[in-house]
Structure formats: structure tokens, C-alpha cells
Design a protein around this motif. Structure first.
Motif, PDB file in Angstrom:
ATOM      1  N   ARG A 698     -23.699  40.817  61.727  1.00  0.00           N
ATOM      2  CA  ARG A 698     -22.987  40.427  60.515  1.00  0.00           C
ATOM      3  C   ARG A 698     -22.834  41.614  59.556  1.00  0.00           C
ATOM      4  N   ALA A 699     -23.912  42.381  59.407  1.00  0.00           N
ATOM      5  CA  ALA A 699     -23.841  43.534  58.497  1.00  0.00           C
ATOM      6  C   ALA A 699     -22.802  44.533  58.984  1.00  0.00           C
ATOM      7  N   ARG A 700     -22.757  44.758  60.274  1.00  0.00           N
ATOM      8  CA  ARG A 700     -21.756  45.688  60.816  1.00  0.00           C
ATOM      9  C   ARG A 700     -20.351  45.153  60.555  1.00  0.00           C
ATOM     10  N   GLY A 701     -20.165  43.827  60.740  1.00  0.00           N
ATOM     11  CA  GLY A 701     -18.859  43.235  60.480  1.00  0.00           C
ATOM     12  C   GLY A 701     -18.465  43.346  59.019  1.00  0.00           C
ATOM     13  N   ARG A 702     -19.428  43.129  58.087  1.00  0.00           N
ATOM     14  CA  ARG A 702     -19.114  43.244  56.659  1.00  0.00           C
ATOM     15  C   ARG A 702     -18.713  44.669  56.290  1.00  0.00           C
ATOM     16  N   CYS A 703     -19.364  45.632  56.927  1.00  0.00           N
ATOM     17  CA  CYS A 703     -19.005  47.035  56.667  1.00  0.00           C
ATOM     18  C   CYS A 703     -17.594  47.323  57.180  1.00  0.00           C
ATOM     19  N   HIS A 704     -17.283  46.848  58.380  1.00  0.00           N
ATOM     20  CA  HIS A 704     -15.938  47.046  58.920  1.00  0.00           C
ATOM     21  C   HIS A 704     -14.894  46.367  58.050  1.00  0.00           C
ATOM     22  N   LEU A 705     -15.214  45.175  57.550  1.00  0.00           N
ATOM     23  CA  LEU A 705     -14.271  44.439  56.714  1.00  0.00           C
ATOM     24  C   LEU A 705     -13.976  45.199  55.425  1.00  0.00           C
ATOM     25  N   ALA A 706     -15.010  45.743  54.808  1.00  0.00           N
ATOM     26  CA  ALA A 706     -14.833  46.452  53.539  1.00  0.00           C
ATOM     27  C   ALA A 706     -14.084  47.762  53.703  1.00  0.00           C
ATOM     28  N   THR A 707     -14.139  48.350  54.886  1.00  0.00           N
ATOM     29  CA  THR A 707     -13.488  49.651  55.111  1.00  0.00           C
ATOM     30  C   THR A 707     -12.165  49.516  55.856  1.00  0.00           C
ATOM     31  N   GLY A 708     -11.621  48.289  55.910  1.00  0.00           N
ATOM     32  CA  GLY A 708     -10.289  48.115  56.478  1.00  0.00           C
ATOM     33  C   GLY A 708     -10.231  47.972  57.979  1.00  0.00           C
ATOM     34  N   ARG A 709     -11.353  47.884  58.660  1.00  0.00           N
ATOM     35  CA  ARG A 709     -11.354  47.700  60.120  1.00  0.00           C
ATOM     36  C   ARG A 709     -11.455  46.194  60.404  1.00  0.00           C
ATOM     37  N   TYR A 710     -10.368  45.503  60.131  1.00  0.00           N
ATOM     38  CA  TYR A 710     -10.407  44.045  60.148  1.00  0.00           C
ATOM     39  C   TYR A 710     -10.631  43.476  61.536  1.00  0.00           C
ATOM     40  N   HIS A 711     -10.002  44.049  62.546  1.00  0.00           N
ATOM     41  CA  HIS A 711     -10.171  43.533  63.899  1.00  0.00           C
ATOM     42  C   HIS A 711     -11.605  43.770  64.392  1.00  0.00           C
ATOM     43  N   ALA A 712     -12.188  44.942  64.057  1.00  0.00           N
ATOM     44  CA  ALA A 712     -13.582  45.201  64.441  1.00  0.00           C
ATOM     45  C   ALA A 712     -14.508  44.214  63.742  1.00  0.00           C
ATOM     46  N   ALA A 713     -14.213  43.940  62.481  1.00  0.00           N
ATOM     47  CA  ALA A 713     -15.028  42.972  61.739  1.00  0.00           C
ATOM     48  C   ALA A 713     -14.937  41.588  62.375  1.00  0.00           C
ATOM     49  N   LEU A 739     -17.287  31.621  57.968  1.00  0.00           N
ATOM     50  CA  LEU A 739     -16.767  32.028  56.663  1.00  0.00           C
ATOM     51  C   LEU A 739     -16.464  33.521  56.653  1.00  0.00           C
ATOM     52  N   ASP A 740     -17.315  34.310  57.321  1.00  0.00           N
ATOM     53  CA  ASP A 740     -17.034  35.745  57.431  1.00  0.00           C
ATOM     54  C   ASP A 740     -15.747  35.980  58.210  1.00  0.00           C
ATOM     55  N   ALA A 741     -15.593  35.252  59.326  1.00  0.00           N
ATOM     56  CA  ALA A 741     -14.386  35.413  60.135  1.00  0.00           C
ATOM     57  C   ALA A 741     -13.152  34.961  59.365  1.00  0.00           C
ATOM     58  N   ALA A 742     -13.300  33.928  58.523  1.00  0.00           N
ATOM     59  CA  ALA A 742     -12.176  33.475  57.705  1.00  0.00           C
ATOM     60  C   ALA A 742     -11.722  34.587  56.766  1.00  0.00           C
ATOM     61  N   GLU A 743     -12.657  35.312  56.164  1.00  0.00           N
ATOM     62  CA  GLU A 743     -12.291  36.446  55.308  1.00  0.00           C
ATOM     63  C   GLU A 743     -11.526  37.492  56.097  1.00  0.00           C
ATOM     64  N   ALA A 744     -11.965  37.744  57.325  1.00  0.00           N
ATOM     65  CA  ALA A 744     -11.277  38.734  58.153  1.00  0.00           C
ATOM     66  C   ALA A 744      -9.851  38.287  58.460  1.00  0.00           C
ATOM     67  N   TRP A 745      -9.664  36.998  58.774  1.00  0.00           N
ATOM     68  CA  TRP A 745      -8.309  36.505  59.049  1.00  0.00           C
ATOM     69  C   TRP A 745      -7.445  36.592  57.795  1.00  0.00           C
ATOM     70  N   LEU A 746      -8.005  36.311  56.627  1.00  0.00           N
ATOM     71  CA  LEU A 746      -7.236  36.466  55.383  1.00  0.00           C
ATOM     72  C   LEU A 746      -6.795  37.915  55.195  1.00  0.00           C
ATOM     73  N   ALA A 747      -7.707  38.835  55.471  1.00  0.00           N
ATOM     74  CA  ALA A 747      -7.366  40.250  55.330  1.00  0.00           C
ATOM     75  C   ALA A 747      -6.274  40.645  56.314  1.00  0.00           C
ATOM     76  N   LEU A 748      -6.211  39.973  57.460  1.00  0.00           N
ATOM     77  CA  LEU A 748      -5.178  40.254  58.461  1.00  0.00           C
ATOM     78  C   LEU A 748      -3.885  39.487  58.186  1.00  0.00           C
ATOM     79  N   GLY A 749      -3.856  38.722  57.071  1.00  0.00           N
ATOM     80  CA  GLY A 749      -2.663  37.974  56.731  1.00  0.00           C
ATOM     81  C   GLY A 749      -2.486  36.715  57.546  1.00  0.00           C
ATOM     82  N   GLU A 750      -3.595  36.106  57.958  1.00  0.00           N
ATOM     83  CA  GLU A 750      -3.551  34.882  58.758  1.00  0.00           C
ATOM     84  C   GLU A 750      -4.296  33.758  58.034  1.00  0.00           C
ATOM     85  N   PRO A 751      -3.724  33.241  56.951  1.00  0.00           N
ATOM     86  CA  PRO A 751      -4.435  32.213  56.179  1.00  0.00           C
ATOM     87  C   PRO A 751      -4.652  30.912  56.950  1.00  0.00           C
TER      88      PRO A 751
END
Length: 943
Positions: A698-713, A739-751
Motif C-alpha cells: 500500500r505504501a508503495r502504491g501511495r508513493c506511485h500515486l502521489a508521483t503520477g505513476r497511476y498505473h503502477a499505483a 478506496l486506494d484503487a478508486a483514487e487511482a482510477w480517478l487520477a486516470l480519469g475513470e470515475p
């Protein structure tokens, strides 16, 4: 009666000057033909040689013929050895030297007492002839080391110098041999003999000596401590001062002189100058630490009590000992370091035997056994075991471990040896898991062979699992279960079966994939109820508590069970890992307040104890608590502290917890480079088969999410979900992966996909307040404005009543953005400012920048960016003040300046000034360009 120039008072420097003056007066008398004898006595290294050297300089200046010689114990058996050295002086005319040598080499004269007397008479006549031309000064240092014949000659000469220009100056120790007592008594009987006694320096004398090197004020300040260390010995005081100067600092700038290499060498010089038995006795005292029993010391050294007592007196006189112990620890260390290793080892071994025979405490005997560095004998095993337990009470872990190692090596293969190995691993693990790692394979073998006691089985499995040996732990349990005695699974003898169940219960909680590998742990984790005296019960109960917390137990059951474990078991019982499980159960049950209270209490117990592993694990839990409270700086600090207390190799699969916390904390604070660097740290392969591995993913995914690596997250969050579903442990309290994955999908423009995950979690349940607040926030982000606000309001209400301040800041920001979209700028501004302050207190700088990019303009309205997205630099409307935003909105809707002024109750001039600033900030030149600039803004009522 002889003239005795002495005093019963301790010496000062002025006393020594008085002695020199007395010697000069005796020299003046000798120059007038009235020969004198001076006997200088004092302790070893008490300043006798210095006094003699000082006077010798005066003698030479006065024109006297100085003949110097120093006695040596090595030449004590050489007849006339001291006398021959006296005549081996270039100042004596060659003819005189030749004559004296002929007389001293005539062995025929030595054969009879009459011959020796005649020879001594002739030799003394040779010396007296030298005194006819010049005053003769004979200076004999350490006369007590002289041979018997030379001493007889000096007595003979003493009787003939009363009417000659001769001065004989002798120095002697206070310790005299039996044959020297006669010489000493006869010498003092001479009417022309004066005795000068040297005493140790007093504190004032020490200050006088120090004043030659530092100011008087500093000397007065340092004198008490220097006198305590040196006991008034000039030799030791000079050595102490030399160490002080060698320290590289000015004397006056340092607090006090500290004994160093020169001091240690001075101590050894002192011992070697005395009689041989002094060194031997000093070694014995150093080994024992105290010489309060001369009888015991004599047994240790195989020496008579009278010899020991005399040696102790000598050591006290030369300031090495103060009473029955060394005056300074550095002196004892110097003596021990100088003892040859075989001799020292044998002394410690013999001391251990004697003390054990006398019924001494096990701890005292054990210290000598450990210091002996020899293979222990069978009789030492119970002694070493007891010594280790006492050492653990005193927090001396290194010594306890060494005792257990010696006892283990002295045992034959069997249950006792396995028990000692288990205890060794337990103690080594406190120092650091890496220290215990090398013992684990042997311990696993002993457990598989049925040699490990039932009460130690769970702990053994816990250590194996921690080190990443999950398969070995499972195999060990399987082998123990397979080879249990017939009564092991029944009611006749429940201990072995209960021990396997307890260990398996804990192991499968830590590593759920092993559930199918440990048959005795099958079934509900709470099914095991072991005997009260079973140590593994702590592991079973803590595992059951954690399972309850992750199972969404209602009615506070998890909290009750966790507190029962925390109250019942203690760190000193070796129950650290069960206590950590209980703390994590409180964390997962969303009782951060209780978890924090207990964690701080346990850390307080560790504060005064040398138990780095305990402190590390508890600091890791404390970091996780701070992270879930939204206190990112504290989380990062505690996680780094935990990782610093145990080396990277020692953390094993446990590294997942502090490392994951640190990565999330650094990410939340915007330190992305640090977080990415932490992801490069090597981790054990077994980590992803354990609960801490989920934290890390999860921590690795949160780091990827914050740095724009949405698919890795998204990949990390999905991997968490797949593992948790495979393990039948889909607990959002552990990792809210949907919920973490939902944030990643939002960042990818997939609401829509984000909404589907949030709805899935809603259907599965979200009873815990923290989880429900986060879920509502996720749902609101995927909803339209009309339904968004109620969800956000409820999320804020829930989060305000909870502990997670960071999620509260996010929710407040989202709610403020929603109100701004409705045109309620006052409420929006209030909420955004509140969100900013909460985020600032959490240390969440990226969130602060999203909320208010430039805090200098505290009135700016800023819409928070989507999770994982950087703030859009094109949204210049976000730099408008509230008043400017209102004017810009009305102007964009086609209102004239007068209409705007009327609606806002301001003057037309004020509207014109606002518009001038708005055009500049938005980089437009006319009113009709405003709608395009404001089209993406919440001011237009769109998201």
C-alpha cells in the motif's frame, strides 16, 4: 641518637624543599670535614629519586665529586655488585678505579669474613683518599635492592666518614627484607645519620604542583579530584597531567584531567618498581575487584596471608589502592590489560572455583567464568544459568548471553541444551534479531526433534517467522505435531497439542498463506484456550485478538481482548511480539487513543533498559499510530528511530511495518525523492507472504500515486486486494485497497470504475468511523455536485470525531470546493482555510499547496486538485481574492460596472479597481475574455 629530619604530617612541595635544604646543609658540613649520612625513605614512586636528583645537581654545582649508583633486584645476588658499579665512574681517576677493581675482584679475600673485612677497609681507604682532594658525595638510589656484601660495605664506610669530607645519601623503600632490617637499624644508629621521610602529597600539595601548569584558581578547583585519583603520588600526578596535555586542549579549558595511557603506564611502573609479590597481589586484587579478604586473596595467589597483607600495605602506600580496592578504575584496567592472557584466564577460573566453593552468589561466580574465556565444566551449568537470569534483571544482556553460551556449550545434547539455546535466542533477540539469526537453524532442529519445551514452541516459531524462515517455521510445527506423544492430542496431556495450536495460530495470523500448512491451527483463531501456565498462550490470545479486530468485531470485543493481553502479559515475560499484535489490534479496531496510551506506556518501560529490539518494534507501532492520526512528522521520526535501532539485516519480515509507515509519511510531506529512495531498499522475499507485506504494498502504491505513476499505483493496490482475498482476510481496517484503487482510477480519469470500487466497499460494510469517513469522501468524489455535499458533510462530521486529521483536512477541502461551486464563497473560504491549517499541523505540505498555493495571500480561494494530480497552473482564478472573485463572476455574466456596484453595495470606482487587478491576474485585456478564463472554475458553478 641520630638526627631524624621527618614529620608525621603529609607532604607538601615546601616539605620537599625543606629536605633539599637539609641535604645542602649536610653537604656544607661534609665540606668542613664532618662526614654525614642521609637516609631518604618513602613509598615506591613517592618522589625519592626526584629528591636525590635535585640534590645531586646542587652537589655538582658546589664542586663535589659525585658518585651515583642505583640498586637493582636483578643484581641482588652479585657479590659487591652495587659497589662495583659505584667505582665504574669516569670521574674517578683511572689508577684509583684500577686499584678498587683489583681489590673487588680478589675472590680469595671473599672466602673468609676476615678477608672481606680487610678488603672493605682497603676499598674504603681508596674512597677516603679521593675525599682528601674534593668533597665526596655517594648517592645510592634504591639501596634496598643492593646485594648483601655492598650493604655491609656501606655500613663499614659509614663508621669511617665522621671525620672525612664525605656525604653518603641513600634512598630506600618502606618495604624492607629481613636482611635489610639489620642494615637499616645499624645505619640509623650512627650519630651522623639523618633520616628524611617522604609522605604523599596532601590536597594542598597537589594544588601547589598543579599551579606550575595552570592558574592558581584552576589548580585549586582541580586539586580535590586530582588528589583523589592519584592519592598524592607525584609520579601518578605527573602522568595525569601529561595525559591532560596530550588531550589537545588547554588545561584550563577542560573540566578535569582524565587518566589515560600515560597514567596507566605510570601505574605499571609503580608496580614493577616494588617487590615482585606486589605485582602479583595487584593482579589478584584486579581480578577480584576487592581485597577485603586477604585470606581468600592468598588462596587465589597461593601466597601466605602475611605476604598478602604486606603487599596490600605497599599498594596502599604507593596510592594504587584506596583501602582494599583500586583507587581509580583506570588503574585496575591497566593492571588487567597487562596480565598475560593465559595467566589472567587461570586467575579467573581459579577465582570462580574458590568462590563457588565458598557459596558465593551465582552472578559473582559467573563473571569470573565468563572472564576466564575457557570451556566451562559441567558443574558450571546451573551457576551460569542463574547468573544469566540475575544479569537480565540488571539489564546486562551481553553478559547474560555469554553465560548462556558457556552453559550451552558445556551441555550434552538433550532438553536442557535446547532450553539453553532457546533462552540464548531470546536474549540475543533483545539485543538485535541479527544477533540471534545464526542460532535459529539449530533451534528449529531441536524443536523438530521434540527437545524444545512446549512453553517455548510459540516463541521459537515466532523467531523463525520474523527472520523470514516461514517455511522452516511451518515445517517445524508440522514435525512437532506429527511426532507428538500419544497423549499429546488428548485430554491426558494437553500441553504439547496446545503448544502446537498456539504457535500455529500465531504463525498463520502473521502469514495467512500458511493456514493450509499448519493443520493444528485450522479452525477459528479464537478456538484455542491453553493452560494458564503455558507461555504460548500469549501468542495464541494476541493472534485471536488481531483476528477479531480484522474481522470487524463489533461491540468493542477487539478492544476488550487487546487490553486483556496488554494487562496480563509483560515485556519481561518475553511477550513482545504478542504485545505488538495486541497494539496493532487496537490500531485496526480504530482505537488509536488506547493504542497510543499503551504504546507510550510500554516505550516508557523500555526507556531505561538496554533492549533495542523492544524499542524498535514499539517505535514502529507508534509510527503507525501517528500515521493513522495524520501526524506525518511524528510518524516519520518514529519510523526512522525504529529502523535505526535494528540493522537492516535484523528486521526480517518486520521491516514492512516501519518502512511502509516511513514511505507514506515522506510521501504525505512531499518528500518524494526520499520516499522513492526508500523503495530501493532491499526487502526479504517472504515479506509479501505476511501482513506487514500488505502495508508495504500500500505504501508503495501511495508513493506511485502521489508521483503520477497511476498505473503502477493501481497495480500495487490491486495486488493487495488479490492477496487479501486469497488469504480470506479482506479487511479494509488492515489495508483499504478498494478506496486506494478508486483514487487511482480517478487520477486516470475513470470515475465510473472508481465509483464501482467505492460501492463495492459500501456493500461489504464500513462500520468503523475512520473507514466510513474515508469511504464517503471517495463516493463524493465520484458523484455530482447535488449529491456530493451531503456525503462530504457526513464525512467531515465523522472525521472530526475521529483521530485522522489528515483525512479530515482532505474532506474539509473537498467540502469547501463544493460550496464554492455553489457560489457560497464565504463558507468555502472558511472551510478551505480550516483545511489548510489542519493539513499544516499534519505536515502535509503538498495538500497545503493544493489548498492555498500562496499562503501569503491568505484570502485566496483555491480548489483542491484531484488526488494524485498536481495543481493546474492554468487555473489563475484561484489567485483572486474573495472580493475580486465576486466581481469577476458578475462581470463574466454580463453585468455592467454600475450593476455590479449595486449588487455588491460598493462604489463604481471600487468595481473598476477590482477589474483592473482581475485583468492583470488573469492576463486578459477585456471583459469579454473573462468567461473563457472562468470556464473551468468553481465560480461558474461547474466542477
Amino acid at each position: 641518637m641520630p638526627a631524624t629530619l621527618s614529620t608525621s604530617l603529609p607532604a607538601t612541595l615546601s616539605e620537599r624543599e625543606n629536605h633539599v635544604a637539609a641535604l645542602r646543609e649536610m653537604l656544607r658540613c661534609a665540606q668542613q670535614g664532618r662526614g654525614k649520612l642521609a637516609l631518604i625513605s618513602g613509598a615506591v614512586a613517592g618522589g625519592k629519586t626526584d629528591l636525590l636528583d635535585t640534590f645531586s645537581g646542587h652537589a655538582i654545582e658546589s664542586g663535589a665529586l659525585l658518585l651515583e649508583v642505583t640498586g637493582s633486584r636483578a643484581e641482588r645476588e652479585l657479590p659487591f655488585g652495587l659497589l662495583k658499579k659505584l667505582f665504574d665512574n669516569a670521574a674517578i681517576p683511572p689508577a684509583t678505579r684500577a686499584e678498587a677493581a683489583r681489590l673487588l675482584d680478589d675472590k680469595d679475600l671473599w672466602a673468609t669474613a676476615t678477608g672481606r673485612m680487610r678488603m672493605m677497609s682497603d676499598v674504603s681507604s681508596v674512597l677516603l683518599r679521593l675525599a682528601e682532594e674534593r668533597t665526596l658525595v655517594l648517592a645510592v638510589d634504591d639501596v634496598h635492592c643492593g646485594d648483601e656484601h655492598s650493604l655491609q660495605f656501606l655500613l663499614h664506610l659509614a663508621r669511617r666518614v665522621r671525620q672525612a669530607k664525605v656525604l653518603v645519601v641513600l634512598t630506600e623503600s618502606t618495604r624492607l627484607r629481613q636482611d635489610q632490617l639489620t642494615f637499616h637499624a645499624e645505619l640509623l644508629r650512627q650519630p651522623n645519620c639523618a633520616r628524611l621521610r617522604l609522605h604523599p602529597l596532601t590536597e594542598s600539595g597537589t594544588a601547589e604542583m598543579l599551579s606550575g601548569h595552570v592558574s592558581a584558581a584552576v589548580a585549586a578547583r582541580l586539586a580535590p579530584e586530582c588528589h583523589r585519583v592519584t592519592g598524592g603520588s607525584p609520579l601518578l600526578l605527573r602522568a595525569l597531567l601529561e595525559d591532560w596535555r596530550a588531550g589537545g586542549e588547554r588545561g584550563e579549558s577542560r573540566q578535569r584531567p582524565a587518566p589515560g595511557e600515560t597514567f596507566a603506564q605510570a601505574v605499571l611502573d609503580c608496580l614493577h618498581r616494588g617487590e615482585p609479590d606486589i605485582l602479583m597481589i595487584a593482579r589478584g586484587v584486579a581480578v577480584l575487584g576487592d581485597a577485603s579478604s586477604p585470606h581468600f586473596l592468598g588462596r587465589l595467589l597461593d601466597a601466605g596471608v602475611s605476604t598478602v597483607e604486606q603487599g596490600l600495605q605497599d599498594l596502599q602506600q604507593c596510592a594504587i589502592l584506596d583501602g582494599t580496592a583500586f583507587r581509580e578504575a583506570a588503574a585496575r584496567t591497566a593492571v588487567l590489560d597487562a596480565v598475560p592472557a593465559p595467566v589472567l584466564s587461570e586467575l579467573h577460573r581459579r577465582a570462580a572455583e574458590l568462590l563457588h566453593g565458598d557459596g558465593a552468589a551465582a552472578l559473582e561466580v559467573g563473571r569470573h567464568l565468563v572472564a576466564a574465556r575457557q570451556e566451562a565444566e559441567r558443574w558450571t551449568v546451573p551457576v551460569l544459568r542463574e547468573a544469566a537470569e540475575y544479569a537480565l534483571v540488571e539489564e546486562d544482556l551481553d553478559f547474560a548471553l555469554r553465560c548462556l553460551e558457556l552453559a550451552h556449550d558445556a551441555c550434552v545434547e538433550g532438553p536442557l541444551r535446547a532450553e539453553l539455546k532457546t533462552r540464548m535466542v531470546s536474549v540475543a533477540w533483545r539485543l538485535g534479531p541479527a544477533t540471534a539469526d545464526g542460532h535459529l537453524p539449530q533451534l528449529a532442529t531441536a524443536a523438530a526433534n521434540g527437545l524444545v519445551a512446549p512453553r517455548d514452541l510459540a516463541m521459537t516459531v515466532a523467531y523463525l517467522a520474523w527472520s523470514g524462515r516461514l517455511e522452516m517455521a511451518a515445517d517445524t510445527l508440522d514435525e512437532v505435531a506429527r511426532t507428538m506423544p500419544p497423549g499429546g492430542r488428548g485430554t491426558a496431556d494437553p500441553l504439547p497439542g496446545a503448544a502446537v495450536a498456539a504457535a500455529g495460530q500465531w504463525l498463520t495470523m502473521l502469514s495467512p498463506p500458511l493456514r493450509d500448512r499448519v493443520p493444528t491451527a485450522a479452525g477459528a483463531p479464537t478456538a484455542f484456550i491453553g493452560p494458564r501456565d503455558l507461555a504460548g498462550e500469549a501468542y495464541a490470545q494476541s493472534a485471536a485478538t488481531l483476528a477479531t479486530a480484522l474481522g470487524g468485531g463489533c461491540g468493542g470485543r477487539a478492544e476488550i481482548e487487546a487490553e486483556r493481553v496488554l494487562q496480563r502479559y509483560h515485556l519481561s515475560d518475553g511477550a513482545l511480539q504478542p504485545l505488538v499484535f495486541a497494539l496493532l489490534a487496537l490500531v485496526y479496531a480504530d482505537r488509536l487513543d488506547l493504542a497510543l496510551s499503551w504504546c507510550e506506556r510500554l516505550l516508557g518501560e523500555c526507556a531505561a533498559r538496554r533492549v533495542p529490539t523492544w524499542q524498535a518494534l514499539l517505535s514502529a507501532v507508534r509510527a503507525e499510530i501517528a500515521l493513522r492520526q495524520g501526524d506525518l512528522p511524528v510518524a516519520a521520526h518514529q519510523a526512522r528511530s525504529a529502523m535505526a535501532r535494528i540493522g537492516a539485516q535484523g528486521w526480517g519480515v518486520g521491516i514492512g511495518l516501519p518502512l511502509a509507515t516511513l514511505i507514506q509519511a515522506e510521501t504525505g510531506m512531499g518528500r518524494y525523492d526520499e520516499a522513492m529512495a526508500l523503495l530501493e531498499q532491499p526487502i526479504p522475499d517472504a515479506l509479501f507472504q505476511t501482513l506487514p507485506g500488505l502495508h508495504y504494498l500500500r505504501a508503495r502504491g501511495r508513493c506511485h500515486l502521489a508521483t503520477g505513476r497511476y498505473h503502477a499505483a493501481l497495480g500495487d493496490f490491486t495486488a493487495c486486494g488479490e492477496l487479501m482475498e486469497a488469504w480470506r482476510l479482506d479487511a479494509p481496517e488492515l489495508v483499504p485497497w478498494r478506496l486506494d484503487a478508486a483514487e487511482a482510477w480517478l487520477a486516470l480519469g475513470e470515475p465510473k470504475r472508481a465509483r464501482a470500487l467505492a460501492d463495492d466497499q459500501l456493500r461489504r460494510g464500513a462500520d468503523r468511523p475512520r473507514l466510513r469517513g474515508t469511504l464517503l469522501l471517495a463516493l463524493a468524489r465520484t458523484d455530482d455536485l447535488k449529491r456530493r455535499l451531503p456525503a462530504l458533510k457526513e464525512a467531515v462530521e465523522i472525521l472530526e470525531a475521529g483521530d485522522d486529521r489528515l483525512q479530515l483536512a482532505v474532506a474539509l477541502g473537498e467540502l469547501g470546493r463544493g460550496y464554492r461551486a455553489l457560489g457560497d464563497f464565504n463558507r468555502a473560504r472558511m472551510l478551505v482555510r480550516k483545511a489548510w491549517h489542519v493539513a499544516k499541523a499534519c505536515g502535509a505540505e503538498p495538500l497545503c499547496r493544493q489548498l492555498i498555493p500562496s499562503h501569503a495571500e491568505t484570502g485566496d480561494l483555491v480548489a483542491p486538485a484531484q488526488p494524485g494530480r498536481e495543481a493546474d497552473p492554468q487555473r489563475e482564478v484561484e489567485v483572486l481574492t474573495e472580493a475580486e472573485a465576486r466581481v469577476a463572476l458578475l462581470a463574466a455574466h454580463g453585468n455592467t460596472n454600475r450593476e455590479i456596484a449595486s449588487k455588491l453595495f460598493v462604489t463604481v470606482s471600487t468595481v473598476e479597481q477590482h477589474l483592473t487587478r482581475i485583468y492583470r491576474k488573469l492576463k486578459v485585456k477585456r471583459r469579454r475574455d473573462l468567461p473563457a478564463k472562468l470556464s473551468d472554475s468553481a465560480l461558474t458553478g461547474t466542477a
